[in-house]
Scaffold this active site. Sequence first.
Site, PDB file in Angstrom:
ATOM      1  N   ASN A 210      -4.193  10.340  39.957  1.00  0.00           N
ATOM      2  CA  ASN A 210      -5.487   9.641  39.991  1.00  0.00           C
ATOM      3  C   ASN A 210      -6.325  10.218  41.125  1.00  0.00           C
ATOM      4  O   ASN A 210      -5.909  11.145  41.811  1.00  0.00           O
ATOM      5  CB  ASN A 210      -5.261   8.135  40.156  1.00  0.00           C
ATOM      6  CG  ASN A 210      -4.475   7.833  41.406  1.00  0.00           C
ATOM      7  OD1 ASN A 210      -4.927   8.071  42.514  1.00  0.00           O
ATOM      8  ND2 ASN A 210      -3.248   7.341  41.224  1.00  0.00           N
ATOM      9  N   ASP A 279       1.140   3.597  37.660  1.00  0.00           N
ATOM     10  CA  ASP A 279       1.892   2.507  37.038  1.00  0.00           C
ATOM     11  C   ASP A 279       2.960   3.041  36.086  1.00  0.00           C
ATOM     12  O   ASP A 279       3.974   2.407  35.866  1.00  0.00           O
ATOM     13  CB  ASP A 279       0.932   1.591  36.265  1.00  0.00           C
ATOM     14  CG  ASP A 279       0.061   0.784  37.219  1.00  0.00           C
ATOM     15  OD1 ASP A 279       0.579   0.374  38.272  1.00  0.00           O
ATOM     16  OD2 ASP A 279      -1.134   0.585  36.918  1.00  0.00           O
ATOM     17  N   LYS A 289       7.453  24.895  31.015  1.00  0.00           N
ATOM     18  CA  LYS A 289       6.063  24.590  30.682  1.00  0.00           C
ATOM     19  C   LYS A 289       5.929  24.298  29.184  1.00  0.00           C
ATOM     20  O   LYS A 289       6.434  25.067  28.351  1.00  0.00           O
ATOM     21  CB  LYS A 289       5.191  25.787  31.075  1.00  0.00           C
ATOM     22  CG  LYS A 289       3.734  25.515  30.933  1.00  0.00           C
ATOM     23  CD  LYS A 289       2.925  26.738  31.341  1.00  0.00           C
ATOM     24  CE  LYS A 289       1.486  26.535  30.897  1.00  0.00           C
ATOM     25  NZ  LYS A 289       0.768  27.784  30.803  1.00  0.00           N
ATOM     26  N   PRO A 305       8.395   1.434  39.209  1.00  0.00           N
ATOM     27  CA  PRO A 305       8.645   0.179  39.938  1.00  0.00           C
ATOM     28  C   PRO A 305       7.384  -0.220  40.697  1.00  0.00           C
ATOM     29  O   PRO A 305       6.611   0.638  41.121  1.00  0.00           O
ATOM     30  CB  PRO A 305       9.764   0.560  40.910  1.00  0.00           C
ATOM     31  CG  PRO A 305       9.731   2.037  41.006  1.00  0.00           C
ATOM     32  CD  PRO A 305       9.189   2.551  39.710  1.00  0.00           C
ATOM     33  N   ILE A 307       6.058  -1.175  43.908  1.00  0.00           N
ATOM     34  CA  ILE A 307       6.548  -1.106  45.295  1.00  0.00           C
ATOM     35  C   ILE A 307       6.119  -2.348  46.082  1.00  0.00           C
ATOM     36  O   ILE A 307       6.915  -2.977  46.786  1.00  0.00           O
ATOM     37  CB  ILE A 307       6.021   0.180  45.979  1.00  0.00           C
ATOM     38  CG1 ILE A 307       6.449   1.420  45.178  1.00  0.00           C
ATOM     39  CG2 ILE A 307       6.497   0.264  47.422  1.00  0.00           C
ATOM     40  CD1 ILE A 307       5.800   2.718  45.617  1.00  0.00           C
ATOM     41  N   LYS A 337      -3.462 -10.580  40.890  1.00  0.00           N
ATOM     42  CA  LYS A 337      -2.465  -9.640  41.447  1.00  0.00           C
ATOM     43  C   LYS A 337      -1.813 -10.233  42.692  1.00  0.00           C
ATOM     44  O   LYS A 337      -0.619 -10.099  42.907  1.00  0.00           O
ATOM     45  CB  LYS A 337      -3.128  -8.309  41.800  1.00  0.00           C
ATOM     46  CG  LYS A 337      -3.347  -7.424  40.597  1.00  0.00           C
ATOM     47  CD  LYS A 337      -3.953  -6.073  40.952  1.00  0.00           C
ATOM     48  CE  LYS A 337      -4.288  -5.340  39.652  1.00  0.00           C
ATOM     49  NZ  LYS A 337      -5.137  -4.183  39.820  1.00  0.00           N
TER      50      LYS A 337
HETATM   51  O1  PMT Z   1      -7.644   6.987  48.746  1.00  0.00           O
HETATM   52  P1  PMT Z   1      -9.163   6.782  48.675  1.00  0.00           P
HETATM   53  O2  PMT Z   1      -9.835   7.896  47.923  1.00  0.00           O
HETATM   54  O3  PMT Z   1      -9.766   6.540  50.034  1.00  0.00           O
HETATM   55  O4  PMT Z   1      -9.436   5.469  47.796  1.00  0.00           O
HETATM   56  C1  PMT Z   1      -9.009   4.235  48.258  1.00  0.00           C
HETATM   57  C2  PMT Z   1      -8.375   3.389  47.119  1.00  0.00           C
HETATM   58  C3  PMT Z   1      -9.452   3.071  46.092  1.00  0.00           C
HETATM   59  C4  PMT Z   1      -7.238   4.135  46.457  1.00  0.00           C
HETATM   60  C5  PMT Z   1      -7.821   2.095  47.804  1.00  0.00           C
HETATM   61  O5  PMT Z   1      -8.884   1.398  48.410  1.00  0.00           O
HETATM   62  C6  PMT Z   1      -7.120   1.196  46.795  1.00  0.00           C
HETATM   63  O6  PMT Z   1      -7.715   0.399  46.082  1.00  0.00           O
HETATM   64  N1  PMT Z   1      -5.757   1.327  46.688  1.00  0.00           N
HETATM   65  C7  PMT Z   1      -4.945   0.654  45.691  1.00  0.00           C
HETATM   66  C8  PMT Z   1      -5.079   1.364  44.366  1.00  0.00           C
HETATM   67  C9  PMT Z   1      -4.225   0.738  43.270  1.00  0.00           C
HETATM   68  O7  PMT Z   1      -3.276   1.321  42.864  1.00  0.00           O
HETATM   69  O8  PMT Z   1      -4.591  -0.470  42.915  1.00  0.00           O
HETATM   70  P2  PMT Z   1      -3.820  -1.363  41.767  1.00  0.00           P
HETATM   71  O9  PMT Z   1      -4.759  -2.484  41.517  1.00  0.00           O
HETATM   72  O10 PMT Z   1      -3.440  -0.505  40.623  1.00  0.00           O
HETATM   73  O11 PMT Z   1      -2.503  -1.833  42.497  1.00  0.00           O
HETATM   74  C10 PMT Z   1      -2.414  -3.070  43.183  1.00  0.00           C
HETATM   75  C11 PMT Z   1      -1.488  -2.933  44.380  1.00  0.00           C
HETATM   76  O12 PMT Z   1      -0.153  -2.696  43.945  1.00  0.00           O
HETATM   77  C12 PMT Z   1      -1.829  -1.815  45.338  1.00  0.00           C
HETATM   78  O13 PMT Z   1      -1.599  -2.297  46.661  1.00  0.00           O
HETATM   79  C13 PMT Z   1      -0.841  -0.715  44.992  1.00  0.00           C
HETATM   80  O14 PMT Z   1      -0.506   0.085  46.141  1.00  0.00           O
HETATM   81  C14 PMT Z   1       0.366  -1.531  44.538  1.00  0.00           C
HETATM   82  N2  PMT Z   1       1.201  -0.861  43.527  1.00  0.00           N
HETATM   83  C15 PMT Z   1       0.707  -0.576  42.293  1.00  0.00           C
HETATM   84  C16 PMT Z   1       1.539  -0.016  41.346  1.00  0.00           C
HETATM   85  C17 PMT Z   1       2.885   0.263  41.690  1.00  0.00           C
HETATM   86  N3  PMT Z   1       3.694   0.810  40.808  1.00  0.00           N
HETATM   87  N4  PMT Z   1       3.339  -0.027  42.908  1.00  0.00           N
HETATM   88  C18 PMT Z   1       2.530  -0.583  43.838  1.00  0.00           C
HETATM   89  O15 PMT Z   1       2.963  -0.845  44.969  1.00  0.00           O
END
Ligand code: PMT
Length: 405
Positions: A210, A279, A289, A305, A307, A337
Amino acid sequence: MSALSGRKILVGVSGGIAAYKTAQLIRLLRGADAEVRVVMTRAAEQFITPMTLQALSGQSVRQSLFDPAHEAAMGHIELARWADLILVAPASADCMARMAAGMADDLLTTICLASEVPIALAPAMNQGMWRNRATAQNVRTLTQRDVRMWGPAEGDQACGETGPGRMLEPEQLLHLVQESFSRGSAAGLRVLLTAGPTREPIDPVRYLSNRSSGKMGFALARAFSAQGAEVTLISGPVTLATPAGIRRIDVETALEMEAAVMARVENCDIFIGCAAVADYRPALAVDQKIKKLTQRRSIELVRNPDILATVAARPKPPFTVGFAAETERPVEYAQEKRKAKGVDMIAANLVAAAEGGFERDENSLIVLWEGGRRDLPMTDKPHLARLLVTQVLLNYEKKHSTEDT
Ligand code: PMT
C-alpha cells in the site's frame, strides 16, 4: 542523578533588560547537569555580553546566522537537532512576533523554525507591550502551535511601571525545565511502534502493498523520543532515515512484523500500531516469476494476523493505540475498530481526501477513546505527532492513576 542529567538545553537570549537573569539561569541549568548552548540575538548583546554567557555555559555563544566558522556545516540545523528543549529567556515582544510570523531572519528564529523539539518562551517586556492586542494575538498563535509560555510574572518593571511582563525568576524557570522532562512527559516509558507498509510477496519480483510512506509513524517515534521515551520502531519497507536515539527493526511482511512485535511487546508500556499492515497475503508465494500464460489470473489471499488486536488481547496488555485509515465515515468506522480490537485509543484519518493520509507531509486525526474525542487539525506530520503524543500520555497517565487507586 538530576532530572536534567545529559539533557541538552538551547538557551535563546533576545533583547531585554531581563537578560541579566539569564546568566543565573544558565548557571542553575549547568548545576543541574544539563548541557547548555546559548544563541543570542543582536539586540541581546546590548544587555549582556556574549563573553559572560560563554563563561557560564562553557561553550562558545552563537550569534550570527552567517558565521562562516559554523555555517559551512549548516550549524543552525545542527543546533536545531542537538537540543532536547529550546528555552528563549528573555523572549522579547519583537522576538515573539517574528516567531509567530514564522520568520527566520536571525539565528535564533531560524533554529526555532527548523527545530522539532519543544520550545518554551519566558516573555519579558513592558506591561503595555504585553497587554497590546498584537502581542496577545502572537501569544495565542504560538501557544496554538504548542510553544510553551512560561510567564510573565507581574510586578515592578525596570521602566518604572507595574504590571505583567516580568521574566520569571531563574529558579522558577529551572523548575519548569525540570518538570518538562519529568511529570507529564514520557521519561522512563518504553514505547513500541509500528510504521510503514508491509509487502506480501506474490513471486520473487512482485508483491502486494500500500501507499504508506512511514512518515506518520517515524514522526511519532521522534516525538516520543523527544519526550524522553525509550522507543523501538518496527518498520516496513520505507526510504526514511532512522531518527536519532531510536532502535529500529526493519521487516517486510505482516508475519515478520507480527513476530518482531511479539518478541518485544512484553517489555513495553505503550504500543502504537501506525503501520498499514496488509490485511491479506497471497496464500502461496511461488519461487519462480509467474509467466503471463493466461488472459486472466487470480491470486488466492489469506488473512494476515491482526497485530494490534493480538497485542490488546494479551493478559497484561500495554496501553494500546491504533490507527484507522478510512475513506468515509471515519468516526463510525474507527469506533467500531476501537471496540472490536479492544484498544485504549484509536486515531482515525481520512485517506481518500485530497490532502492528508498516506504519503503526504500533512495529516489530520480524530482521536477517540472510551467517552472522549479530540480532533487534531491538518498540520505537518511532526507537529501532529507531538499533539498526538501529548494526548496519548494524558490518557496513559489517567488510566494508570485510576488503576493505582
Ligand atoms: O505512512 P504515511 O504515508 O505517513 O501514512 C500514515 C498512515 C495513513 C498509514 C497512518 O496514519 C495510518 O492510518 N495507519 C494505519 C493504517 C491501517 O492499516 O489502518 P487500518 O484501518 O487498516 O487498520 C487499523 C489498525 O489495525 C491499525 O492500527 C493497523 O496498524 C492495525 N492492523 C491492521 C491490520 C493487521 N493485520 N494488523 C494490524 O495491526
